[in-house]
Design an enzyme around this catalytic site. Structure first.
Site, PDB file in Angstrom:
ATOM      1  N   TYR A 142       0.869  -1.185   0.000  1.00  0.00           N
ATOM      2  CA  TYR A 142       0.000   0.000   0.000  1.00  0.00           C
ATOM      3  C   TYR A 142       0.897   1.223   0.000  1.00  0.00           C
ATOM      4  CZ  TYR A 142      -3.458   3.357   1.851  1.00  0.00           C
ATOM      5  OH  TYR A 142      -4.289   4.429   2.051  1.00  0.00           O
ATOM      6  N   ASP A 237       9.305   2.592  -0.729  1.00  0.00           N
ATOM      7  CA  ASP A 237       8.360   3.275   0.152  1.00  0.00           C
ATOM      8  C   ASP A 237       8.770   2.980   1.592  1.00  0.00           C
ATOM      9  OD1 ASP A 237       6.247   3.941   1.784  1.00  0.00           O
ATOM     10  OD2 ASP A 237       4.697   3.193   0.436  1.00  0.00           O
ATOM     11  N   LYS A 265       5.381   9.341   8.432  1.00  0.00           N
ATOM     12  CA  LYS A 265       5.254   8.870   9.820  1.00  0.00           C
ATOM     13  C   LYS A 265       6.355   9.404  10.754  1.00  0.00           C
ATOM     14  CE  LYS A 265       2.405   5.027   8.363  1.00  0.00           C
ATOM     15  NZ  LYS A 265       1.027   5.328   8.671  1.00  0.00           N
TER      16      LYS A 265
HETATM   17  N1  HOZ Z   1      -3.247   3.686   6.507  1.00  0.00           N
HETATM   18  C1  HOZ Z   1      -3.000   3.472   7.898  1.00  0.00           C
HETATM   19  C2  HOZ Z   1      -2.725   2.044   8.180  1.00  0.00           C
HETATM   20  N2  HOZ Z   1      -1.827   1.396   7.346  1.00  0.00           N
HETATM   21  C3  HOZ Z   1      -4.158   3.895   8.747  1.00  0.00           C
HETATM   22  C4  HOZ Z   1      -4.053   5.310   9.111  1.00  0.00           C
HETATM   23  C5  HOZ Z   1      -5.060   5.745  10.153  1.00  0.00           C
HETATM   24  O1  HOZ Z   1      -6.157   5.211  10.203  1.00  0.00           O
HETATM   25  O2  HOZ Z   1      -4.734   6.633  10.930  1.00  0.00           O
END
Ligand code: HOZ
Length: 427
Positions: A142, A237, A265
């Protein structure tokens, strides 16, 4: 009905599904999401005042623990100077210099506000630089929710069982080739067939959005070799792995040199900072130097950058990553032993401060393995742990994270809770 249930009912009136990001909704595990009021170190407190040991850590950023005193002091100082200028600041140079020092493959860095933006921009840059259209991604990886990358993606897409999102025209994804993760032969075949049309390969070197799955060194080396041979760019990534699986990220862990790296992050320490960067020659194609357009009002926001800089300083304390890694190993070893005692089919793995827990007989190597996990048992485990004050991600398709504030005492408490939970769900 407790305060969390009440808030969830109320949230659903004005917010789709009651949440601003789908995985937060607890759909795959059932029940009401916890509404968080505050957090400190390894702990969070919900709207009923219940305390949790947190293994989500805002999905990775809070590597120093929640509300680290030094970080907060820098954020407060930045806030007093101004919230946003929409103009250049010295702090942006400092964070770019810091990133270059820690991740040497990033000769130049462009700041953005989210991992999605970093991914979308990195792909545009790769296409602009090579003049080619096709991109390769891998099943279960992802890279944010931009259109061309929403094919067989991980995270919420897996949690809700949608292989691809509605609203993405086929014409947008027709250039996206999706291959099996950790399968070097498929990469060889794809390059043999379409090599001169491939702009880039984008990969999570340690996947973190189909649970955690380690990239196999041979797979990553084959990717590097083929990209070089065919003039395609290798985009790694590191939104999840950056500054976390090692100080220099997955590229340091594996000894690979990407052409473009995406960060997010940890780089923002809990505030919206992300970045993409790579060789100067590639980065010079971006506006205002080059013809690849990319921009953002909040890019390099001074408060967010102050938060990121203070976080990057904190993680460079001597022995930081050795300690983080040792604590994470201690957690996964303890959880595995507790499951064995209860006779539950379970295994766990970690790289640096990132981990995966799997209701599977063996550690998974890719999407097909991960999909065999016992999701019902996971949901029981999740709720058993939550009741006992331990907060794991509410989906079996997400990785877990540790902070430096997860001490022996915190990990022992987690393992004790797991022992009770495993015994309960084994019945
Ligand atoms: N895309 C995030 C997990 N892989 C979730 C982000 C969120 O819900 O804060």
């Amino acid at each position: 009905m407790d305060r969390n249930d009440e808030l969830f009912e109320r949230a659903q009136i004005s917010i789709p599904g009651g949440v601003n990001s789908p995985v937060r909704a607890f759909r795959s595990v059932g029940g009401s999401p916890r509404f968080i009021e505050r957090a400190k170190g390894p702990y969070m407190w919900d709207a009923t005042g219940k305390k949790f040991i947190d293994y989500i850590l805002s999905w990775g950023p809070m590597i120093l623990g929640h509300n680290n005193d030094e970080v907060i002091a820098e954020v407060e100082a930045a806030t007093e100077r101004g919230l946003s200028f929409g103009a250049a600041t010295e702090a942006e140079i400092r964070i770019a210099e810091e990133i270059r020092k820690i991740v040497p493959s990033m000769e130049q860095v462009r700041l953005v506000s989210s991992g999605t933006e970093a991914g979308m921009s990195a792909i545009r840059l790769a296409r602009g630089y090579t003049g080619r259209n096709k991109i390769i991604k891998f099943e279960g990886c992802y890279h944010g929710h931009s259109d061309s990358l929403l094919v067989k993606a991980g995270s919420g897409m897996l949690t809700f069982g949608n292989p691809s999102s509605a609203g993405v025209p086929a014409s947008v994804t027709e250039h996206t080739l999706v291959l099996e993760y950790n399968n070097p032969q498929q990469l060889e075949d794809a390059f043999r067939q379409w090599g001169s049309d491939i702009a880039c390969v984008i990969v999570e070197a340690v996947a973190g959005n189909m649970n955690m799955v380690r990239g196999n060194p041979e797979f990553l080396q084959t990717m590097r070799r083929l990209c070089t041979e065919y003039g395609a760019l290798m985009i790694v990534d590191e939104v999840m792995t950056g500054f976390r699986v090692a100080l220099g990220g997955a590229q340091e862990h594996y000894g690979i040199t990407p052409d473009i790296t995406m960060l997010g992050k940890v780089i923002g320490g809990g505030m919206p900072v992300a970045a993409f960067g790579g060789r100067r020659e590639i980065m010079s194609k971006i506006a205002p130097l080059g013809a690849v357009y990319q921009a953002g009002t909040l890019s390099g926001n001074p408060v967010a950058v102050a938060c990121g800089l203070a976080t990057l300083k904190g993680i460079q304390a001597p022995g930081f990553h050795d300690r983080l890694s040792a604590q994470t190993t201690k957690l996964v070893t303890g959880l595995t032993a507790a499951a064995r005692e209860a006779g539950i089919e379970f295994c766990a793995d970690s790289v640096g401060g990132m981990f995966g827990i799997y209701f599977l007989p063996e550690i998974p190597h890719g999407f097909n393995d991960v999909m065999k996990a016992d999701t019902e048992l996971f949901a029981k485990f999740f709720h058993g742990m939550l009741d006992r004050g331990v907060y794991f991600a509410p989906s079996t398709f997400e990785a877990g994270f540790l902070s430096i504030t997860h001490t022996d005492e915190v990990i022992d408490a987690t393992i004790n809770a797991a022992r009770e939970t495993f015994a309960e769900i084994a019945r």
